[in-house]
Design a protein around this motif. Structure first.
Motif, PDB file in Angstrom:
ATOM      1  N   ALA A  29       1.261  -1.222   0.192  1.00 41.11           N
ATOM      2  CA  ALA A  29      -0.079   0.272  -0.382  1.00 41.11           C
ATOM      3  C   ALA A  29       1.056   1.094   0.065  1.00 41.11           C
ATOM      4  O   ALA A  29       1.901   1.077   0.336  1.00 41.11           O
ATOM      5  N   LYS A  30       0.073   1.975  -0.315  1.00 42.07           N
ATOM      6  CA  LYS A  30       0.820   3.488  -0.369  1.00 42.07           C
ATOM      7  C   LYS A  30       0.170   4.044   0.985  1.00 42.07           C
ATOM      8  O   LYS A  30      -0.512   3.484   1.209  1.00 42.07           O
ATOM      9  N   GLU A  31       1.401   5.372   0.982  1.00 41.88           N
ATOM     10  CA  GLU A  31       1.296   6.536   2.909  1.00 41.88           C
ATOM     11  C   GLU A  31      -0.254   6.573   2.114  1.00 41.88           C
ATOM     12  O   GLU A  31      -0.322   7.304   1.595  1.00 41.88           O
ATOM     13  N   GLY A  32      -0.857   6.902   3.323  1.00 36.33           N
ATOM     14  CA  GLY A  32      -2.410   7.026   3.418  1.00 36.33           C
ATOM     15  C   GLY A  32      -2.973   6.339   2.919  1.00 36.33           C
ATOM     16  O   GLY A  32      -4.471   6.705   3.342  1.00 36.33           O
ATOM     17  N   GLU A  33      -2.923   5.777   2.365  1.00 31.30           N
ATOM     18  CA  GLU A  33      -4.477   4.289   1.764  1.00 31.30           C
ATOM     19  C   GLU A  33      -4.869   3.982   3.084  1.00 31.30           C
ATOM     20  O   GLU A  33      -4.721   3.574   3.895  1.00 31.30           O
ATOM     21  N   SER A  34      -6.124   3.741   1.906  1.00 32.32           N
ATOM     22  CA  SER A  34      -7.192   2.854   3.502  1.00 32.32           C
ATOM     23  C   SER A  34      -7.426   1.473   2.750  1.00 32.32           C
ATOM     24  O   SER A  34      -7.651   1.693   1.498  1.00 32.32           O
ATOM     25  N   ILE A  35      -7.106   0.366   3.320  1.00 35.79           N
ATOM     26  CA  ILE A  35      -8.970  -0.839   2.966  1.00 35.79           C
ATOM     27  C   ILE A  35      -9.733  -1.157   2.762  1.00 35.79           C
ATOM     28  O   ILE A  35     -10.217  -0.989   4.520  1.00 35.79           O
ATOM     29  N   ALA A  36     -10.381  -1.523   2.194  1.00 40.16           N
ATOM     30  CA  ALA A  36     -12.068  -1.896   1.954  1.00 40.16           C
ATOM     31  C   ALA A  36     -12.253  -3.258   3.082  1.00 40.16           C
ATOM     32  O   ALA A  36     -11.268  -4.060   2.491  1.00 40.16           O
ATOM     33  N   LEU A  37     -13.090  -3.316   4.206  1.00 44.55           N
ATOM     34  CA  LEU A  37     -13.106  -4.500   4.779  1.00 44.55           C
ATOM     35  C   LEU A  37     -14.929  -4.617   4.324  1.00 44.55           C
ATOM     36  O   LEU A  37     -15.845  -3.383   4.283  1.00 44.55           O
ATOM     37  N   PHE A  38     -14.888  -5.713   3.810  1.00 45.96           N
ATOM     38  CA  PHE A  38     -16.559  -6.020   3.552  1.00 45.96           C
ATOM     39  C   PHE A  38     -16.826  -7.358   4.659  1.00 45.96           C
ATOM     40  O   PHE A  38     -15.730  -8.122   4.737  1.00 45.96           O
ATOM     41  N   VAL A  39     -17.780  -7.558   5.075  1.00 46.46           N
ATOM     42  CA  VAL A  39     -18.384  -8.141   5.999  1.00 46.46           C
ATOM     43  C   VAL A  39     -19.651  -9.017   5.862  1.00 46.46           C
ATOM     44  O   VAL A  39     -20.698  -8.604   5.967  1.00 46.46           O
ATOM     45  N   ASP A  40     -19.280 -10.398   6.525  1.00 47.36           N
ATOM     46  CA  ASP A  40     -21.191 -11.360   5.969  1.00 47.36           C
ATOM     47  C   ASP A  40     -21.473 -11.423   7.415  1.00 47.36           C
ATOM     48  O   ASP A  40     -20.564 -11.852   8.479  1.00 47.36           O
ATOM     49  N   GLU A  41     -22.511 -12.801   7.510  1.00 50.90           N
ATOM     50  CA  GLU A  41     -22.213 -13.952   8.744  1.00 50.90           C
ATOM     51  C   GLU A  41     -21.171 -14.968   9.349  1.00 50.90           C
ATOM     52  O   GLU A  41     -20.629 -14.654   9.911  1.00 50.90           O
ATOM     53  N   GLY A  42     -20.966 -14.943   7.509  1.00 56.61           N
ATOM     54  CA  GLY A  42     -19.948 -16.364   7.639  1.00 56.61           C
ATOM     55  C   GLY A  42     -17.966 -15.286   6.881  1.00 56.61           C
ATOM     56  O   GLY A  42     -16.815 -16.703   7.441  1.00 56.61           O
ATOM     57  N   GLN A  43     -18.042 -14.354   6.752  1.00 51.78           N
ATOM     58  CA  GLN A  43     -16.845 -14.083   5.391  1.00 51.78           C
ATOM     59  C   GLN A  43     -16.178 -12.948   5.554  1.00 51.78           C
ATOM     60  O   GLN A  43     -17.059 -11.938   6.508  1.00 51.78           O
ATOM     61  N   VAL A  44     -14.707 -13.016   5.827  1.00 51.48           N
ATOM     62  CA  VAL A  44     -14.959 -11.398   5.517  1.00 51.48           C
ATOM     63  C   VAL A  44     -14.032 -11.057   4.182  1.00 51.48           C
ATOM     64  O   VAL A  44     -13.681 -12.428   4.123  1.00 51.48           O
ATOM     65  N   VAL A  45     -14.021  -9.798   3.515  1.00 52.97           N
ATOM     66  CA  VAL A  45     -13.421  -9.805   2.728  1.00 52.97           C
ATOM     67  C   VAL A  45     -12.387  -8.278   2.536  1.00 52.97           C
ATOM     68  O   VAL A  45     -13.050  -7.519   3.104  1.00 52.97           O
ATOM     69  N   PHE A  46     -11.319  -8.436   2.336  1.00 53.43           N
ATOM     70  CA  PHE A  46     -10.081  -7.425   1.968  1.00 53.43           C
ATOM     71  C   PHE A  46      -9.408  -6.896   1.249  1.00 53.43           C
ATOM     72  O   PHE A  46      -9.301  -7.435   0.497  1.00 53.43           O
ATOM     73  N   GLU A  47      -9.935  -5.401   1.018  1.00 53.85           N
ATOM     74  CA  GLU A  47      -9.249  -5.609  -0.409  1.00 53.85           C
ATOM     75  C   GLU A  47      -8.871  -4.148  -0.797  1.00 53.85           C
ATOM     76  O   GLU A  47      -8.636  -3.171   0.085  1.00 53.85           O
ATOM     77  N   LEU A  48      -7.613  -3.697  -1.346  1.00 52.92           N
ATOM     78  CA  LEU A  48      -6.805  -2.967  -1.716  1.00 52.92           C
ATOM     79  C   LEU A  48      -6.155  -3.003  -3.408  1.00 52.92           C
ATOM     80  O   LEU A  48      -5.234  -3.973  -3.611  1.00 52.92           O
ATOM     81  N   GLY A  49      -6.443  -1.931  -3.937  1.00 51.37           N
ATOM     82  CA  GLY A  49      -6.221  -1.920  -5.096  1.00 51.37           C
ATOM     83  C   GLY A  49      -6.543  -3.359  -5.782  1.00 51.37           C
ATOM     84  O   GLY A  49      -7.874  -3.567  -5.865  1.00 51.37           O
ATOM     85  N   GLN A  50      -6.065  -4.097  -6.691  1.00 50.63           N
ATOM     86  CA  GLN A  50      -5.869  -5.149  -7.067  1.00 50.63           C
ATOM     87  C   GLN A  50      -5.863  -6.337  -6.657  1.00 50.63           C
ATOM     88  O   GLN A  50      -5.991  -7.614  -7.237  1.00 50.63           O
ATOM     89  N   GLN A  51      -5.693  -6.085  -5.465  1.00 52.89           N
ATOM     90  CA  GLN A  51      -5.523  -7.447  -4.200  1.00 52.89           C
ATOM     91  C   GLN A  51      -6.835  -8.014  -3.881  1.00 52.89           C
ATOM     92  O   GLN A  51      -7.195  -6.681  -2.884  1.00 52.89           O
ATOM     93  N   ASN A  52      -7.093  -8.959  -3.423  1.00 54.16           N
ATOM     94  CA  ASN A  52      -8.059  -9.138  -2.175  1.00 54.16           C
ATOM     95  C   ASN A  52      -8.039 -10.304  -1.755  1.00 54.16           C
ATOM     96  O   ASN A  52      -7.127 -11.239  -2.360  1.00 54.16           O
ATOM     97  N   LEU A  53      -8.446 -10.157   0.030  1.00 50.03           N
ATOM     98  CA  LEU A  53      -8.243 -11.739   0.977  1.00 50.03           C
ATOM     99  C   LEU A  53      -9.590 -11.847   1.397  1.00 50.03           C
ATOM    100  O   LEU A  53     -10.107 -11.011   1.671  1.00 50.03           O
ATOM    101  N   THR A  54      -9.909 -12.969   0.997  1.00 55.37           N
ATOM    102  CA  THR A  54     -11.207 -14.132   1.281  1.00 55.37           C
ATOM    103  C   THR A  54     -10.613 -14.216   3.039  1.00 55.37           C
ATOM    104  O   THR A  54      -9.543 -15.239   2.382  1.00 55.37           O
TER     105      THR A  54
END
Length: 395
Positions: A233-258
């Motif tokens: 990540a670049k300085e000052g960036e934020s990462i998006a977090l999506f949450v549901d009952e069983g899963q979380v997803v982190f998204e930063l630019g073109q990278q994604n973690l489930t």
């Protein structure tokens, strides 16, 4: 399918997603990475998945023919990592898709062929209902993970303790991890720090509301892989977090973690932290780590014990280790001590882990009895609390 891409781009993205490929897959296809070539976007997407943790990464490439294929992750990694920098071409003939095709990898140095498996057999990553994302500052996540991840349990039978408990309460992010012998809690800001010149932009952003608060427990393994994404990540960036009952997803630019969430109630760790203490000690963190590293050479592998002897008269703490049949070690360092003289024992590895995570120059220890919880906190920097249970000293 035919794509032409940079060896560096392919190597870096492949190295990232391969971290989600299991070493002992429950299904043979999971030992592969999924490669999807999109001609419209001129983009290649790579995916690794172990049915619990999934990682996906995209990068630009020249896509001459679209296609979907999976390839053995370890072999592909080993090959791409050893290729010279420059263009790499990956292709297979569409008519071969009736069977598992031979995929050709061409580079400046020569040609490899790998047997692929049709992409349709690869399991889909879990989908999280895309409501509004929680935006988390990358700097805050890095700070919180550095100060907590090491304390999570490695014992899979402890289930909920193998994760980090993450809580957002308005403008505060709190990270907590414990394995039953120690506890690390870090509080950071849920709002990205910005410069004065950006005040107008800050004022235009709505404040975090109670509806945006959350409490989740995420497997430590997934968060260790998240750290690799955060490092890009670049300085000052934020990462998006999506949450549901069983899963979380982190998204930063073109990278994604489930990742799956951990089920169950996390221990009420705040009840474990004492409010009052009989004695305190302030020491130089670097000096303490250096001394522990020296005396640990003789620590007994059975109990890994180091004894602290606090002497308020001469303002010193003596670190001593004794290993039967091997020898002993003793070293004293200056310390600011308040309270009676005192002896207490620690697991030397647990103590070192905590001191390395506490980033301040000076560390404050707070003690009660020789078998009661000890608290270590930094005197500056991160707002971190490290609780460690003593080890009983036997004569």
């Amino acid at each position: 399918m035919k794509i032409v891409c940079s060896q560096v781009d392919l190597k870096n993205n492949l190295s990232l997603v391969s971290r989600a490929v299991p070493t002992r897959p429950t299904h043979p296809i999971l030992a592969n990475v999924l490669l999807v070539a999109n001609q419209t976007k001129n983009q290649v997407t790579l995916t690794g998945f172990d049915l619990s943790l999934g990682m996906r990464s995209c990068f630009c490439a020249e896509v001459e023919e679209e296609g979907v294929i999976t390839l053995p992750a370890k072999l592909l990694n080993d090959i791409i990592a050893r290729l010279p920098e420059g263009e790499v071409t990956i292709s297979y003939e569409e008519e071969e898709m009736e069977e598992n095709p031979l995929v050709t990898i061409n580079s400046l140095s020569g040609k490899f062929q790998l047997r692929g498996v049709k992409g349709e057999e690869y399991p889909e990553l879990p989908v999280v209902e895309r409501e509004e994302a929680f935006l988390l500052p990358v700097a805050a996540l890095n700070e919180g993970l550095k100060g907590s991840l090491f304390a999570a349990s490695n014992d899979e039978t402890k289930q909920i303790l193998t994760g980090v408990h993450l809580t957002r309460n308005l403008d505060t992010l709190e990270f907590a991890a414990t394995d039953g012998h120690r506890l690390a809690v870090v509080k950071t800001s849920a709002i990205e720090e910005t410069k004065e010149s950006e005040e107008e932009e800050i004022n235009s952003n709505p404040p975090i509301t109670e509806a945006q608060n959350f409490t989740i427990t995420i497997p430590a393994r997934a968060l260790r892989e998240l750290e690799k994404i955060l490092s890009m990540a670049k300085e000052g960036e934020s990462i998006a977090l999506f949450v549901d009952e069983g899963q979380v997803v982190f998204e930063l630019g073109q990278q994604n973690l489930t990742s799956r969430k951990l089920d169950g109630a996390y221990p009420n760790y705040n009840q474990l932290i004492p409010n009052n203490f009989e004695r305190t000690m302030v020491v130089d963190r670097k000096r303490m780590i250096e001394s522990l590293e020296r005396v640990s050479v003789l620590s007994d592998q059975k109990n890994n014990l180091v004894k602290f002897t606090l002497n308020s008269d001469n303002e010193q703490v003596t670190l001593s280790v004794e290993a039967k049949e091997l020898g002993n070690a003793k070293e004293s360092i200056s310390a600011e001590i308040n309270g009676d003289n005192f002896e207490i024992g620690f697991n030397i590895r647990y103590l070192m882990d905590g001191l390395k995570a506490l980033s301040a120059n000076e560390i404050k220890f707070q003690f009660n009895g020789a078998t009661q919880p000890v608290i270590a906190t930094p005197l500056s920097g991160a707002q971190m609390t490290y609780l460690i249970m003593p080890v009983q000293i036997r004569d």
